[in-house]
Design an enzyme around this catalytic site. Structure first.
Site, PDB file in Angstrom:
ATOM      1  N   SER A 157      -5.637   2.889   1.661  1.00  0.00           N
ATOM      2  CA  SER A 157      -5.625   3.865   0.581  1.00  0.00           C
ATOM      3  C   SER A 157      -6.725   4.898   0.831  1.00  0.00           C
ATOM      4  O   SER A 157      -6.680   5.605   1.836  1.00  0.00           O
ATOM      5  CB  SER A 157      -5.795   3.159  -0.769  1.00  0.00           C
ATOM      6  OG  SER A 157      -5.474   4.029  -1.826  1.00  0.00           O
TER       7      SER A 157
ATOM      8  N   HIS B 142       2.460   0.547  -2.807  1.00  0.00           N
ATOM      9  CA  HIS B 142       1.175   0.899  -2.183  1.00  0.00           C
ATOM     10  C   HIS B 142       0.490  -0.296  -1.526  1.00  0.00           C
ATOM     11  O   HIS B 142      -0.248  -0.139  -0.565  1.00  0.00           O
ATOM     12  CB  HIS B 142       0.252   1.527  -3.219  1.00  0.00           C
ATOM     13  CG  HIS B 142      -0.969   2.168  -2.643  1.00  0.00           C
ATOM     14  ND1 HIS B 142      -0.922   3.083  -1.606  1.00  0.00           N
ATOM     15  CD2 HIS B 142      -2.287   2.031  -2.944  1.00  0.00           C
ATOM     16  CE1 HIS B 142      -2.143   3.474  -1.304  1.00  0.00           C
ATOM     17  NE2 HIS B 142      -2.990   2.852  -2.094  1.00  0.00           N
TER      18      HIS B 142
ATOM     19  N   ASP C 290       6.000   3.720  -1.347  1.00  0.00           N
ATOM     20  CA  ASP C 290       4.680   3.907  -1.952  1.00  0.00           C
ATOM     21  C   ASP C 290       4.758   5.014  -3.002  1.00  0.00           C
ATOM     22  O   ASP C 290       5.090   6.155  -2.702  1.00  0.00           O
ATOM     23  CB  ASP C 290       3.671   4.283  -0.858  1.00  0.00           C
ATOM     24  CG  ASP C 290       2.224   4.192  -1.330  1.00  0.00           C
ATOM     25  OD1 ASP C 290       1.986   4.339  -2.543  1.00  0.00           O
ATOM     26  OD2 ASP C 290       1.348   3.974  -0.479  1.00  0.00           O
TER      27      ASP C 290
END
Length: 717
Positions: A587, A694, A662
């Site tokens: 991320s 995600h 995602d």
């Protein structure tokens, strides 16, 4: 003679067994949360809840009252008892008691759910005293006083009152008009969309109109003909959604909306009620998030009463917690703010006059826990004693005197107060202990230890976990790190080393919990002969406003400077092989991984970036604009942080991994970077997980971490 031989053989067998047990190696099935053996290697735990001032252990087969002074327990009732008293059949059978709660401090009533209903059962009279029939609906929110439930079904918001009458609050709900659920993509501390008044007679709810927001074209590939499943995704600088706030009154069956004005480019958050249920409070922000107001509204008419507090900034203001009224004085409330540079507690009267700052210092109030009503004090968690710890404190509202409660070591992961606030149940860990459970008397400070969990990894070979600090790139700020080394570490040898990085706001990697908060994957890598290094750079959490806001409008730049100070530290360690230095993150950490690979191509040989942000103009509006502004207002910052133009700098081996669906860092990021690599003539490897968002769920996470590991095995070791 035969006896002696048998004894010696037995001893030899025992020694052999002990040695082999201590020589066990981990697999990802042991270490990863999706692994088949992961549950067996978690620290021992107890599921506990309060029934007034009584502590109850909720186990699978029974509930027990625990004496908070001695730790001794006594059976309250069993699962068989509950199903017998409830006259359960196959469809209504209660499966376990681990989620049991006791909502009424003075009544022998347990709240439970089965497949058909949510029930209240009197375990003294041994019968059900109330139940509903809407268990399992979306966004359930039950109020213990009125026994009314708010829920969402087929996009519409409903309330079922305590008598079972159903009230429909909306009729235009859809994927574009969202009722009763969290808004602003869960930013500003928002995690729900309905808020009951203390007496359960009025319900505040969010209504979010996102019809004007652009769809991101997600696709479900699993049907034979792939289907279009668009996701409303407002990107930085683009048209955002509009939120309004309604108040439904059970007594009149009417709804009014708060008269907050035009909702365009505004955020409404941290909703709270006055104790008498007559007034609603919320924080309101402009789109730039640099102007924040606390506003009160009449809950009956929706009319605006007053602006009670205003805070502005040349960067951003970020309210994350609702105000809390004093249980013994409904004319005063507690507010959290970091206006003096650190998050602290302030006392206000209901007209918005600041009466005093209750806590102060170069440390952070991490969490408001509750009140001790008799002592008229506040219970909270902070890192006052040690920046890497989380400890429980009480502070007298009258005198401001702070008192450290409990053992004052390690990191408290959860704190539950009894009804009066005179007792606290703490779950915590230290760098060398996986879990303690303590009961603390918040008035006298006495502590009873209920659990000292054994090391669940005691039969395995374990790495060496160390902790320390270095200076940031500014030369003055302390940054904390964790290093994980192989169990047989030899300082005369050189080891391949991986820098694990996150680096973004509202997160940290290093604290004084078990193994210095090490992730299990680090253990796996150390077992394979790597050193893993983790540093919390400026921009991460729990160090104060200026520490976090140092990265404002230039995400990735200050963070990289600090991470490179970590690299300089590694260079000085004779056992680190700088020719075999890798980097990995997910991320924001994926963004940092690629940033480091492209800005320092001669330093990092291998990188694995998961779910990476590539260009902040493709990230969602609330988070993106808070830290970066809009692409129109901050073109230089967006250009500096974008990785598209730097694809030509790629020299080492880089693997990019993403969830194919995602909805946090949309696939446009990864795909655009791959396109940039094609145009620049550089090579990046890519892997996508179909159907995953995600973060990889379930056993896919085991596959993911094996893939990450194998990439370093192939190209770094």
């Amino acid at each position: 003679m035969m006896k002696i031989k048998l004894i010696l053989a037995t001893i030899a067998m025992l020694v052999s067994t002990t040695m082999s047990a201590q020589d066990k190696l981990f697999t990802l099935e042991d270490l990863n949360f999706g692994g088949t053996n992961y549950a067996n290697l978690r620290p021992q735990n107890m599921w506990l809840t309060w029934w007034g001032e009584k502590l109850v252990q909720t186990d699978v087969e029974a509930c027990y009252i625990i004496d908070t002074k001695t730790g001794k327990k006594k059976e309250l009732f069993t699962l068989d008892d509950i199903n017998k008293w409830a006259e359960s059949d196959e469809e209504t059978y209660v499966r376990h008691l681990m989620n049991a709660t006791f909502p009424y401090p003075e009544k022998p009533i347990v709240a439970l759910g089965n497949r058909k209903a949510f029930i209240l059962l009197d375990f003294k009279s041994k019968q059900i005293v109330w139940q509903d029939s809407i268990s399992g609906q979306e966004a359930n929110d039950w109020n213990a006083v009125s026994r009314a439930t708010a829920y969402v079904e087929d996009h519409q918001l409903y309330v079922v009152d305590g008598d079972g009458k159903k009230h429909q609050l909306s009729s235009d709900g859809s994927r574009e008009i969202v009722y009763g659920q969290s808004v602003h993509r869960n930013e500003f501390g928002i995690n729900k969309g309905t808020f009951w008044s203390p007496d359960g007679q009025k319900l505040v709810f969010y209504r979010m109109d996102q019809s004007m927001v652009t769809d991101y074209p997600q696709v479900d590939i699993f049907p034979r003909s792939a289907t279009y499943e668009p996701d409303k995704y407002p990107m930085a600088g683009m048209t955002s959604h509009q939120v309004t706030v309604g108040v439904y009154d059970l007594r009149t069956d009417k709804t009014v909306y708060l008269q907050a004005g035009d909702p365009t480019n505004r955020y409404f958050t941290n909703i709270a009620w006055a104790l008498d249920g007559k007034t609603v409070y919320m924080f309101e922000l402009n789109r730039k998030q640099n102007d924040c107001c606390l506003v009160s509204y009449d809950a009956t008419t929706g009319a605006k009463i007053a602006e009670l507090y205003r805070e502005t900034s040349d960067k951003y203001v970020e309210p994350l917690t609702p105000i809390q009224f004093l249980p013994w004085d409904e004319t005063k409330f507690i507010m959290q703010s970091q206006k003096d540079g650190y998050n602290h507690l302030y006392l206000f009267d209901k007209n918005g006059k600041e009466l005093k700052q209750i806590t102060s210092g170069k440390w952070v109030v991490l969490e408001f826990v509750g009140f001790n009503q008799e002592a008229q004090s506040i219970l909270y968690l902070s890192n006052e004693k040690d920046l890497l710890q989380s400890n429980l404190y009480s502070v007298s509202i009258k005198t401001g005197k702070r008192t450290l409660l409990g053992q004052g070591t390690g990191v408290i992961q959860s704190a539950q107060l009894s009804a009066s606030g005179q007792q606290a149940c703490l779950k915590l860990s230290t760098p060398t202990a996986p879990r303690f459970i303590d009961i603390v008397n918040t008035k006298k400070g006495l502590t009873t230890r209920l659990l000292n969990a054994q090391d669940p990894w005691k039969d395995f070979i374990q790495p060496i976990y160390t902790n320390g600090s270095i200076k940031a790139a500014d030369g003055t700020t302390d940054l904390y790190y964790r290093m994980v080394k192989p169990h047989d570490f030899d300082p005369s040898k050189k080891y391949p080393t991986v820098v694990y990085v996150y680096g973004g706001p509202h997160a940290h990697n290093v604290d004084a919990s078990w193994h210095w908060a090490s992730r299990s994957w680090e253990t796996y890598m150390a077992q394979k002969g790597y050193i893993v290094f983790i540093l919390d750079n400026r921009g991460s959490e729990n160090r104060g406003r200026d520490f976090e806001q140092a990265t404002f409008h230039q995400l990735g730049q200050i963070e990289m400077q600090d991470q490179m100070m970590g690299v300089e530290f590694l260079k000085k360690q004779p056992y680190v092989d700088m020719d075999r230095l890798g980097v990995h993150g997910w991320s924001f950490g994926g963004f940092m991984t690629i940033s480091l690979m492209l800005n320092y191509p001669d330093v990092f040989k291998v990188g694995v970036a998961g779910g990476p942000v590539i260009d902040w103009k493709w990230y969602e509006v609330m988070y993106g604009e808070r830290y970066m502004g809009t692409p129109e207002d901050n073109p230089e910052g967006y250009a500096k942080s974008s990785l598209i133009s730097r694809a030509k700098n790629l020299r080492g081996k880089l693997q990019i991994i993403t969830g194919y669906n995602d909805n946090t860092v949309v696939p446009q990021h990864c795909l655009s970077f791959l396109d940039a690599c094609v145009k620049a003539g550089t090579q990046a490897d890519f892997f996508a997980y179909p159907g995953e968002e995600h973060n990889m769920r379930g056993h896919a996470s085991v596959h993911l971490h094996e893939r990450i590991t194998q990439y370093f095995e192939d190209y770094l070791k």
